[in-house]
Design an enzyme around this catalytic site. Structure first.
Site, PDB file in Angstrom:
ATOM      1  CB  CYS A 182      -1.110   0.016   8.364  1.00  0.00           C
ATOM      2  SG  CYS A 182      -1.602  -1.189   7.135  1.00  0.00           S
ATOM      3  CB  CYS A 210      -0.915   0.016   1.223  1.00  0.00           C
ATOM      4  SG  CYS A 210      -2.062   1.422   1.203  1.00  0.00           S
ATOM      5  CB  CYS A 217      -4.690  -5.466   6.588  1.00  0.00           C
ATOM      6  SG  CYS A 217      -4.260  -3.753   6.850  1.00  0.00           S
TER       7      CYS A 217
HETATM    8  S1  SF4 Z   1      -4.275   1.238   6.836  1.00  0.00           S
HETATM    9 FE1  SF4 Z   1      -2.655   0.160   5.703  1.00  0.00          FE
HETATM   10  S2  SF4 Z   1      -3.683  -0.735   3.911  1.00  0.00           S
HETATM   11 FE2  SF4 Z   1      -5.066   0.821   4.766  1.00  0.00          FE
HETATM   12  S3  SF4 Z   1      -4.567   2.705   3.624  1.00  0.00           S
HETATM   13 FE3  SF4 Z   1      -3.292   2.738   5.468  1.00  0.00          FE
HETATM   14  S4  SF4 Z   1      -1.340   1.777   4.839  1.00  0.00           S
HETATM   15 FE4  SF4 Z   1      -2.883   1.270   3.296  1.00  0.00          FE
END
Ligand code: SF4
Length: 365
Positions: free
Chosen positions: A136, A129, A352
């Site tokens: 994350c 991402c 995730c």
């Molecule tokens: S939480 Fe993780 S997967 Fe979701 S937008 Fe942010 S970096 Fe990307």
């Protein structure tokens, strides 16, 4: 090149790894062309799609109401799966997580959540991402590539296949790895399959797209008229803190995010959801809650507060019970429609990106 290497793919890319991949709908057109060339009626394309999406056929041989020679012809010309299941985990609460290996060796995660009658799947939209949310695991290495429409559909089919025959997927959340609105061109055809009566038949009202808030893409989603639910991840109610936690905010800003969310609500009539991951000692004070109440004031929106679950190797802390209670109290007193969402399947690293990183570490070791 082996015979199987040259086979086209239903619902998946012809050449994995390329960013110029045809969509799943292109493949549907290919299927109709294939049937025409084989002297078969076009309606068999619908029958094949029903077998693939609704009846969970894992092979053409299983499509028993098709003529035998057509099944053999299809088997020789197409393959159904492009992913393999690299790992599968199950939590005591019924949550199951799959680590799927794509044709180019990249890996993505998807999750099946069981809650009463609900069978919700959480799917990924990208490998990695690019949004860089600091808490994350998915964003730690940046974005590697977009998933194709077929790779997104295949997550739905893989997870549906975990259910007994009498159960169906009821809800979809696009909240796994990746920023869905950064891959909207491939996501929308995949979600067409999810909601199509010949596909998985899931109401758009039960499909939720989660985003950090990319205004032009939110507007495109609104213009599509598909009527999906939109969940906007805020994580902070002031730009300086939000930019620290969600770096892409630096070039967008909360004002633009909220304005785009409002336009989506006006265009779709769908109630907005906002998400707020509560990080201990970072964004969990009463002042933070007050700013959030102010930001959301007057909107017919639902706020999901998600207490952070500690992740090994990450510096962030869980909020204390007291901080969570006080945070909620401020919001409730301000009239915000707020609920606490605990992550299901915490025992299986359901946040995730974690399973993928663990598997990569084990792989590299
Ligand atoms: S939480 Fe993780 S997967 Fe979701 S937008 Fe942010 S970096 Fe990307």
């Amino acid at each position: 090149m082996s015979r199987s290497d040259s086979l086209p793919v239903i619902g998946s890319p012809r050449a994995a790894g390329s960013d110029q991949l045809p969509h799943v709908l292109d493949h549907a057109a290919d299927l109709e062309g294939f049937l025409a060339a084989a002297g078969q009626p076009a309606w068999r394309a619908g029958a094949i799609r029903r077998w693939l999406h609704g009846r969970r056929a894992g092979s053409f041989a299983a499509m028993t109401d098709l003529p035998r020679d057509l099944r053999e012809h299809l088997t020789a010309a197409f393959r159904i799966w492009t992913t393999t299941i690299a790992a599968r985990q199950q939590a005591p609460d019924g949550t199951e997580k799959l680590l799927l290996e794509l044709a180019d060796g990249e890996r993505i995660e998807c999750v099946l959540l069981r809650d009463g009658e609900r069978r919700t799947v959480c799917i990924s939209s990208q490998v990695g991402c690019g949004m860089g949310c600091v808490f994350c695991a998915s964003g730690l290495d940046g974005v590697i590539r977009n998933l194709s429409s077929g790779e997104i559909v295949e997550q739905l089919l893989r997870l549906a296949a975990l259910l007994p025959a009498e159960e169906r997927l009821s809800h979809v959340v696009v909240m796994g790895m990746g920023e869905p609105l950064a891959n909207l061109d491939r996501l929308l055809p995949a979600l067409d399959v999810a909601r199509d009566a010949e596909g998985l038949g899931i109401s758009p009202r039960r499909i939720t797209i989660s985003t950090v808030g990319l205004p032009p893409a939110i507007d495109r989603l609104a213009a599509s008229g598909a009527g999906y639910n939109l969940a906007v991840s805020l994580h902070a109610a002031a730009d300086d803190l939000r930019t620290r936690l969600v770096p892409v905010n630096k070039t967008i800003g909360l004002e633009a995010v909220m304005a785009a969310a409002d336009r989506y609500w006006e265009a779709s009539g769908r109630r907005l959801t906002f998400e707020y991951v509560l990080l201990g000692g970072v964004n969990d004070t009463r002042d933070d809650a007050g700013r959030l109440a102010e930001l959301l004031g007057g909107r017919a929106a639902l706020l999901n507060v998600i207490p952070y679950n500690r992740v090994a190797g990450m510096p962030w802390q869980e909020p204390s019970r007291r901080a969570v209670a006080e945070f909620l109290g401020v919001l409730e007193r301000a009239g915000v429609n707020v609920q606490v969402r605990r992550r299901k399947g915490a025992e299986i690293d359901a946040a995730c990106g974690q399973l993928r990183r663990l598997a990569a570490r084990d792989h590299d070791a």
